[in-house]
Design a protein around this motif. Structure first.
Motif, PDB file in Angstrom:
ATOM      1  N   PHE A   1      47.612 -75.944 -18.339  1.00  0.00           N
ATOM      2  CA  PHE A   1      47.133 -74.806 -19.112  1.00  0.00           C
ATOM      3  C   PHE A   1      48.292 -74.323 -19.991  1.00  0.00           C
ATOM      4  O   PHE A   1      49.237 -73.702 -19.504  1.00  0.00           O
ATOM      5  CB  PHE A   1      46.643 -73.697 -18.178  1.00  0.00           C
ATOM      6  CG  PHE A   1      45.386 -74.058 -17.438  1.00  0.00           C
ATOM      7  CD1 PHE A   1      44.141 -73.674 -17.918  1.00  0.00           C
ATOM      8  CD2 PHE A   1      45.442 -74.808 -16.269  1.00  0.00           C
ATOM      9  CE1 PHE A   1      42.976 -74.014 -17.242  1.00  0.00           C
ATOM     10  CE2 PHE A   1      44.286 -75.151 -15.588  1.00  0.00           C
ATOM     11  CZ  PHE A   1      43.046 -74.753 -16.075  1.00  0.00           C
ATOM     12  N   LEU A   2      48.209 -74.636 -21.274  1.00  0.00           N
ATOM     13  CA  LEU A   2      49.296 -74.345 -22.204  1.00  0.00           C
ATOM     14  C   LEU A   2      49.009 -73.064 -22.979  1.00  0.00           C
ATOM     15  O   LEU A   2      47.856 -72.695 -23.194  1.00  0.00           O
ATOM     16  CB  LEU A   2      49.468 -75.506 -23.187  1.00  0.00           C
ATOM     17  CG  LEU A   2      49.621 -76.907 -22.566  1.00  0.00           C
ATOM     18  CD1 LEU A   2      49.846 -77.941 -23.660  1.00  0.00           C
ATOM     19  CD2 LEU A   2      50.746 -76.943 -21.546  1.00  0.00           C
ATOM     20  N   THR A   3      50.059 -72.411 -23.404  1.00  0.00           N
ATOM     21  CA  THR A   3      49.918 -71.175 -24.168  1.00  0.00           C
ATOM     22  C   THR A   3      50.776 -71.257 -25.429  1.00  0.00           C
ATOM     23  O   THR A   3      51.640 -72.127 -25.557  1.00  0.00           O
ATOM     24  CB  THR A   3      50.354 -69.949 -23.345  1.00  0.00           C
ATOM     25  OG1 THR A   3      51.724 -70.106 -22.948  1.00  0.00           O
ATOM     26  CG2 THR A   3      49.487 -69.793 -22.097  1.00  0.00           C
ATOM     27  N   GLY A   4      50.525 -70.334 -26.343  1.00  0.00           N
ATOM     28  CA  GLY A   4      51.309 -70.273 -27.566  1.00  0.00           C
ATOM     29  C   GLY A   4      50.594 -70.911 -28.734  1.00  0.00           C
ATOM     30  O   GLY A   4      49.456 -71.387 -28.617  1.00  0.00           O
TER      31      GLY A   4
ATOM     32  N   TYR B   1      41.775 -80.252 -28.952  1.00  0.00           N
ATOM     33  CA  TYR B   1      42.151 -79.407 -27.812  1.00  0.00           C
ATOM     34  C   TYR B   1      42.022 -77.939 -28.241  1.00  0.00           C
ATOM     35  O   TYR B   1      43.033 -77.260 -28.473  1.00  0.00           O
ATOM     36  CB  TYR B   1      43.585 -79.701 -27.365  1.00  0.00           C
ATOM     37  CG  TYR B   1      43.820 -81.125 -26.925  1.00  0.00           C
ATOM     38  CD1 TYR B   1      43.564 -81.526 -25.623  1.00  0.00           C
ATOM     39  CD2 TYR B   1      44.306 -82.080 -27.833  1.00  0.00           C
ATOM     40  CE1 TYR B   1      43.781 -82.831 -25.210  1.00  0.00           C
ATOM     41  CE2 TYR B   1      44.528 -83.388 -27.431  1.00  0.00           C
ATOM     42  CZ  TYR B   1      44.269 -83.761 -26.123  1.00  0.00           C
ATOM     43  OH  TYR B   1      44.485 -85.062 -25.724  1.00  0.00           O
ATOM     44  N   PRO B   2      40.799 -77.439 -28.352  1.00  0.00           N
ATOM     45  CA  PRO B   2      40.615 -76.061 -28.839  1.00  0.00           C
ATOM     46  C   PRO B   2      41.099 -75.041 -27.814  1.00  0.00           C
ATOM     47  O   PRO B   2      41.088 -75.281 -26.604  1.00  0.00           O
ATOM     48  CB  PRO B   2      39.099 -75.961 -29.040  1.00  0.00           C
ATOM     49  CG  PRO B   2      38.534 -76.973 -28.085  1.00  0.00           C
ATOM     50  CD  PRO B   2      39.522 -78.105 -28.051  1.00  0.00           C
ATOM     51  N   ALA B   3      41.534 -73.907 -28.318  1.00  0.00           N
ATOM     52  CA  ALA B   3      41.931 -72.816 -27.431  1.00  0.00           C
ATOM     53  C   ALA B   3      40.724 -72.304 -26.673  1.00  0.00           C
ATOM     54  O   ALA B   3      39.603 -72.237 -27.194  1.00  0.00           O
ATOM     55  CB  ALA B   3      42.564 -71.692 -28.249  1.00  0.00           C
ATOM     56  N   ARG B   4      40.935 -71.933 -25.419  1.00  0.00           N
ATOM     57  CA  ARG B   4      39.878 -71.398 -24.567  1.00  0.00           C
ATOM     58  C   ARG B   4      39.747 -69.891 -24.790  1.00  0.00           C
ATOM     59  O   ARG B   4      40.611 -69.270 -25.407  1.00  0.00           O
ATOM     60  CB  ARG B   4      40.227 -71.703 -23.101  1.00  0.00           C
ATOM     61  CG  ARG B   4      40.183 -73.186 -22.760  1.00  0.00           C
ATOM     62  CD  ARG B   4      41.125 -73.569 -21.631  1.00  0.00           C
ATOM     63  NE  ARG B   4      41.014 -72.718 -20.480  1.00  0.00           N
ATOM     64  CZ  ARG B   4      40.165 -72.927 -19.462  1.00  0.00           C
ATOM     65  NH1 ARG B   4      39.365 -73.979 -19.490  1.00  0.00           N
ATOM     66  NH2 ARG B   4      40.142 -72.115 -18.440  1.00  0.00           N
ATOM     67  N   PRO B   5      38.656 -69.296 -24.313  1.00  0.00           N
ATOM     68  CA  PRO B   5      38.464 -67.854 -24.527  1.00  0.00           C
ATOM     69  C   PRO B   5      39.621 -66.990 -24.035  1.00  0.00           C
ATOM     70  O   PRO B   5      39.880 -65.917 -24.588  1.00  0.00           O
ATOM     71  CB  PRO B   5      37.174 -67.556 -23.755  1.00  0.00           C
ATOM     72  CG  PRO B   5      36.417 -68.840 -23.788  1.00  0.00           C
ATOM     73  CD  PRO B   5      37.459 -69.913 -23.687  1.00  0.00           C
ATOM     74  N   ASP B   6      40.325 -67.446 -22.989  1.00  0.00           N
ATOM     75  CA  ASP B   6      41.443 -66.645 -22.480  1.00  0.00           C
ATOM     76  C   ASP B   6      42.740 -66.893 -23.245  1.00  0.00           C
ATOM     77  O   ASP B   6      43.796 -66.365 -22.884  1.00  0.00           O
ATOM     78  CB  ASP B   6      41.656 -66.902 -20.985  1.00  0.00           C
ATOM     79  CG  ASP B   6      42.079 -68.338 -20.686  1.00  0.00           C
ATOM     80  OD1 ASP B   6      42.155 -69.156 -21.625  1.00  0.00           O
ATOM     81  OD2 ASP B   6      42.338 -68.646 -19.500  1.00  0.00           O
ATOM     82  N   GLY B   7      42.691 -67.717 -24.281  1.00  0.00           N
ATOM     83  CA  GLY B   7      43.870 -67.983 -25.092  1.00  0.00           C
ATOM     84  C   GLY B   7      44.670 -69.196 -24.671  1.00  0.00           C
ATOM     85  O   GLY B   7      45.594 -69.589 -25.384  1.00  0.00           O
ATOM     86  N   THR B   8      44.349 -69.795 -23.533  1.00  0.00           N
ATOM     87  CA  THR B   8      45.063 -70.993 -23.099  1.00  0.00           C
ATOM     88  C   THR B   8      44.432 -72.233 -23.718  1.00  0.00           C
ATOM     89  O   THR B   8      43.296 -72.215 -24.181  1.00  0.00           O
ATOM     90  CB  THR B   8      45.052 -71.123 -21.570  1.00  0.00           C
ATOM     91  OG1 THR B   8      43.694 -71.290 -21.123  1.00  0.00           O
ATOM     92  CG2 THR B   8      45.661 -69.898 -20.908  1.00  0.00           C
ATOM     93  N   THR B   9      45.183 -73.298 -23.710  1.00  0.00           N
ATOM     94  CA  THR B   9      44.697 -74.598 -24.166  1.00  0.00           C
ATOM     95  C   THR B   9      44.851 -75.580 -23.020  1.00  0.00           C
ATOM     96  O   THR B   9      45.933 -75.683 -22.428  1.00  0.00           O
ATOM     97  CB  THR B   9      45.489 -75.096 -25.388  1.00  0.00           C
ATOM     98  OG1 THR B   9      45.317 -74.168 -26.463  1.00  0.00           O
ATOM     99  CG2 THR B   9      45.003 -76.459 -25.832  1.00  0.00           C
ATOM    100  N   LEU B  10      43.789 -76.297 -22.697  1.00  0.00           N
ATOM    101  CA  LEU B  10      43.795 -77.211 -21.553  1.00  0.00           C
ATOM    102  C   LEU B  10      44.191 -78.614 -22.022  1.00  0.00           C
ATOM    103  O   LEU B  10      43.553 -79.193 -22.903  1.00  0.00           O
ATOM    104  CB  LEU B  10      42.412 -77.245 -20.909  1.00  0.00           C
ATOM    105  CG  LEU B  10      42.268 -78.049 -19.614  1.00  0.00           C
ATOM    106  CD1 LEU B  10      43.154 -77.479 -18.520  1.00  0.00           C
ATOM    107  CD2 LEU B  10      40.808 -78.067 -19.174  1.00  0.00           C
TER     108      LEU B  10
END
Length: 275
Positions: free
Chosen positions: A209-212, A252-261
């Motif tokens: 679960f990546l962020t940024g 790899y679209p961003a998820r609703p919580d802002g993370t990218t899987l």
């Protein structure tokens, strides 16, 4: 130890340019877990000598000395920058680091545990190299190898397509990642078994679960993207990176919580020479 991964820990023996430890270590926790999972299947009790081929910035190499306090641990890497970073993990008389190319390394005596984590995918023809390492193990010796198994994932497939596109093919077609860069698990099992080892081979897909901003691009920048950009000047590299980043955002679209899987498959192979 590793992304270039891609994974993983770096020890690029055949890619241009040098490694940037700070960039690579941005995902240090994610990259360390496969190393931990790999070594969990090594049951050596009291090894005297351990060698980590492609040791990268050295922190994972040092963990081998904590697990086996009676062993002398040597890390080998070809990157001057990584070896400079590894110096802070050295322990006189117990953990040392040296420059070397994994393709040319040969043991100068018995090695009880030989580790290569996220390295061999950078070495063309590495099954033959792995077979040589396996053949060198003494009775009771262990060989533990991990390679990224994601060369058919969008991170790599999209990069390969872009490298071979009309705009870039003349400069980058030869740098495109190949889907057959690593073997399937059964292939590594065959290599180790042919060398007379007892074999334990498996695969795992980690979900990171990546962020940024553009986190998948950030992940690959220090691994599979690095040798591609090394072939371009700054302006061309910026254009190429922008196109690749857009493709990665779609895949790899961003998820609703802002993370990218980011799913990341890895292949593990452990072998031991019966006593």
């Amino acid at each position: 130890m590793a992304p270039p991964d891609d994974a993983t820990r770096p020890a690029a023996q055949s890619s241009p340019g040098d490694w940037q430890p700070d960039t690579y270590l941005r995902f240090a926790g994610e990259r360390a877990r496969p190393f931990t999972d790999l070594l969990a299947r090594v049951s050596a009790e009291s090894p005297c000598r351990i060698v980590d081929l492609g040791c990268g910035e050295g922190s994972l190499t040092a963990s081998l000395a904590r697990r086996w306090p009676g062993a002398a641990v040597t890390g080998v890497d070809s990157s001057p920058d990584m070896l400079a970073a590894a110096a802070s993990s050295a322990v006189p008389g117990r953990v040392t680091f040296e420059a070397g190319d994994v393709r040319e390394w040969t043991p100068d005596g018995p090695v009880d545990v030989l580790v290569s984590n996220a390295v061999l995918h950078w070495v063309p023809g590495h099954p033959q190299l792995l077979a040589r390492w396996a053949a060198s193990l003494p009775p009771g010796g262990w060989l533990a190898v991990q390679v990224p198994g994601n060369f058919r994932a969008p991170t790599h497939a999209l990069l390969a397509d872009l490298c071979r596109s009309p705009e870039w093919a003349d400069r980058l077609a030869q740098a495109a990642p190949r889907p057959d860069t690593v073997l399937e698990p059964a292939g590594y099992a065959d290599v180790l078994a042919a060398a007379g080892l007892s074999v334990d081979v498996w695969e795992t897909t980690y979900l990171h679960f990546l962020t940024g901003s553009d986190p998948v691009l950030t992940w690959v920048r220090s691994t599979v993207l690095r040798p591609v950009l090394a072939r371009l000047d700054d302006a061309a590299a910026a254009r190429f990176t922008a196109a690749y980043a857009a493709a990665l955002r779609a895949a790899y679209p961003a998820r609703p919580d802002g993370t990218t899987l980011l799913p990341f498959r890895r292949v593990f192979a452990v072998g031991s020479r019966p006593t």
